[in-house]
Design an enzyme around this catalytic site. Structure first.
Site, PDB file in Angstrom:
ATOM      1  N   GLU A   1      66.643  43.135  19.454  1.00 44.92           N
ATOM      2  CA  GLU A   1      66.337  43.824  18.200  1.00 44.92           C
ATOM      3  C   GLU A   1      65.393  45.025  18.362  1.00 44.92           C
ATOM      4  O   GLU A   1      64.242  44.996  17.919  1.00 44.92           O
ATOM      5  CB  GLU A   1      65.712  42.840  17.200  1.00 44.92           C
ATOM      6  CG  GLU A   1      66.649  41.713  16.821  1.00 44.92           C
ATOM      7  CD  GLU A   1      66.103  40.842  15.679  1.00 44.92           C
ATOM      8  OE1 GLU A   1      64.977  41.099  15.223  1.00 44.92           O
ATOM      9  OE2 GLU A   1      66.810  39.925  15.257  1.00 44.92           O
TER      10      GLU A   1
ATOM     11  N   GLU B   1      71.423  35.116  17.222  1.00 41.75           N
ATOM     12  CA  GLU B   1      70.362  34.434  16.469  1.00 41.75           C
ATOM     13  C   GLU B   1      70.786  34.235  15.025  1.00 41.75           C
ATOM     14  O   GLU B   1      71.315  35.146  14.402  1.00 41.75           O
ATOM     15  CB  GLU B   1      69.063  35.256  16.434  1.00 41.75           C
ATOM     16  CG  GLU B   1      68.266  35.256  17.704  1.00 41.75           C
ATOM     17  CD  GLU B   1      66.942  36.012  17.575  1.00 41.75           C
ATOM     18  OE1 GLU B   1      66.443  36.194  16.444  1.00 41.75           O
ATOM     19  OE2 GLU B   1      66.418  36.433  18.620  1.00 41.75           O
TER      20      GLU B   1
HETATM   21  C1  FCB Z   1      64.062  37.718  15.135  1.00 40.79           C
HETATM   22  C2  FCB Z   1      63.422  37.687  16.510  1.00 40.79           C
HETATM   23  C3  FCB Z   1      63.040  36.303  16.976  1.00 40.79           C
HETATM   24  C4  FCB Z   1      62.485  35.455  15.862  1.00 40.79           C
HETATM   25  C5  FCB Z   1      63.374  35.492  14.649  1.00 40.79           C
HETATM   26  C6  FCB Z   1      62.900  34.649  13.492  1.00 40.79           C
HETATM   27  O1  FCB Z   1      63.877  38.955  14.561  1.00 40.79           O
HETATM   28  O2  FCB Z   1      64.300  38.230  17.459  1.00 40.79           O
HETATM   29  O3  FCB Z   1      62.148  36.429  18.057  1.00 40.79           O
HETATM   30  O4  FCB Z   1      61.196  35.803  15.581  1.00 40.79           O
HETATM   31  O5  FCB Z   1      63.541  36.808  14.210  1.00 40.79           O
END
Ligand code: FCB
Length: 452
Positions: A168, A356
């Site tokens: 990210e 994620e």
């Molecule tokens: C994302 C991050 C990860 C975590 C989640 C909740 O933005 O990549 O490290 O903090 O959010």
């Protein structure tokens, strides 16, 4: 439930994701150098409740138990990151072989248990020595990052075949170099634009380095993608949404695809030219094997005359009468479907993996059990929306839950618990939550009963 894991096909990859600084602890063990997060979280009032990640889940010492736990939960794919300052305490130059040994042990134990390791090269923990030279604002970061990438591939690429270059980039450049709410706590447009351009160069350069060193590796990079909707149908809210979308969602993926920065929709981005050298535009592009999509929520955007640069603001979930998580992020399962459809519609994107997705709720541990029904529902509903996108033709081939263990949630400290596994941070005890049991049942390999 109306769907099963089989609906996704046999090749679909089910996993969990973690990040070095959020779980490892051992912040100065065995020759590790400090990272920007070690330093930032020790500054006053930066992290909720004064928390820091110096011990976190102590994964550095508990990795074997945690990987064994993953195995017991049927998790066959594990995404984690390498702490740059653990293997290169000076950011460049000499390798710290004790740090390398740790990752070797993690990788080898995963492989022994049949868990495929997926490595994110950079998940936000720049060595502090490099920050002292300007960090992501200094164009030399392209060389520094190139060297780090090369080390990772040469050290681990014989066994690890799945790589992600950056985690990210919009978040670490935006929160770390524009808003100052993440490490290293820098602010301002000039810092942000420089960091953004250098991160975008590294995103592509990292891919090229991996491909050159090991053509047998599958290469991706991850981006955060939040589904956006305007507050009303008024022209001003729609225009504000277009701008926020360019900044939050398109800023890193479009240069990678050879489309350049979305300057037409955000004029202020034209100032990035100050940091561009001849030939840079071509260098921003790289043909990734996959894009890692990270989606949690939807945001509602409205016009805001007083907001500098973007003239837009987000209406937080708790002001909208919708369900939301401890992060104040709306629970809106269709956001992941919308994100997949949108990313899937870019011609240059061949494959998408959800690297994620997950949720933080106020879990309570009562008599050693955690009944986190809200998280089970969240996961079920989001996974169902992934299936919907897949059935409509999006080439999505994997899904990783954020995250295995409750951990250090950056500026929010330890309060938001995202884990499938509960962690008692005083004793380092782990307890699989109901959601962890649900996920492990959902992804369980079918038991094959031989015919007589
Ligand atoms: C994302 C991050 C990860 C975590 C989640 C909740 O933005 O990549 O490290 O903090 O959010």
């Amino acid at each position: 439930m109306l769907f099963t894991k089989e609906d996704f096909g046999d090749d679909f990859k089910w996993g969990v994701s973690t990040a070095a600084y959020q779980i490892e602890g051992a912040h100065n063990a065995d020759g590790k150098g400090l990272s920007v997060w070690d330093v930032f979280s020790r500054q006053k009032k930066k992290i909720n409740s004064g928390h820091h990640g110096e011990t976190a889940c102590d994964f550095y010492h508990n990795y074997a138990e945690d990987i064994a736990l993953m195995y017991s939960m049927n998790i066959a794919h594990y995404r984690f990151s390498i702490s740059w300052s653990r293997i290169l305490p000076q950011g460049m130059g000499a390798i710290n072989y004790k740090g390398v040994d740790f990752y070797n042990r993690v990788i080898d134990f995963c492989l022994e248990l049949g868990i495929e390791p997926w490595i994110t090269i950079y998940h936000w923990d720049l060595p502090q020595v490099l920050q002292q030279k300007g960090g992501w604002v200094n164009r030399d970061v392209v060389q520094w990052f190139g060297y780090f990438t090369e080390c990772c591939i040469k050290l681990f690429g014989d066994r690890v075949k799945k790589w992600m270059v950056l985690n990210e980039p919009m978040v670490f450049t935006g929160a770390g170099y524009f808003l100052g709410v993440h490490a290293p706590g820098k602010k301002g447009l000039a810092n942000f634009l420089a960091a953004l351009h250098h991160a975008a160069l590294c995103q592509a350069e990292g891919g090229r380095i991996i491909k050159t060193l090991r053509s047998d590796c599958i290469i991706g990079t991850t981006i955060s993608y939040t589904h956006l909707e305007p507050l009303t149908n008024r022209h001003k809210d729609i225009a504000a949404t277009v701008k926020v979308d360019a900044l939050l969602n398109r800023l890193f993926v479009e240069p990678l695809l050879g489309l350049g920065y979305p300057t037409n929709d955000v004029k202020i981005l034209e100032r990035i030219e100050r940091f561009m050298y001849p030939g840079d535009e071509a260098k921003l592009a790289f043909d990734m094997d996959f894009i890692g999509l990270q989606n949690y929520t939807r945001e509602i955007v409205s016009h805001a005359a007083f907001m500098p640069f973007v003239r837009a603001k987000l209406i937080k979930a708790n002001q909208r009468n919708v369900p939301f998580t401890t992060m104040n992020w709306e629970v809106y399962p269709a956001s992941i479907y919308e994100a997949l459809k949108r990313l899937g519609s870019y011609k240059g994107i061949k494959e998408i993996i959800v690297t994620e997705n997950g949720a933080a709720f106020n879990d309570e541990c009562i008599k050693n059990t955690i009944h986190d029904e809200l998280r089970i529902n969240y996961l079920k509903n989001y996974i169902q929306q992934v299936l919907r996108a897949k059935q409509e033709g999006v080439n999505v081939t994997g899904y990783f839950v954020w995250t295995l263990l409750d951990n250090f949630e950056w500026a929010e400290g330890f309060h938001p618990r995202f884990g499938l596994v509960y962690v008692d941070f005083d004793t380092q005890q782990r307890i699989i939550k109901s959601s962890g049991k649900w996920y492990s049942d959902f992804i369980r390999k079918p038991v094959i009963v031989p015919l007589p």
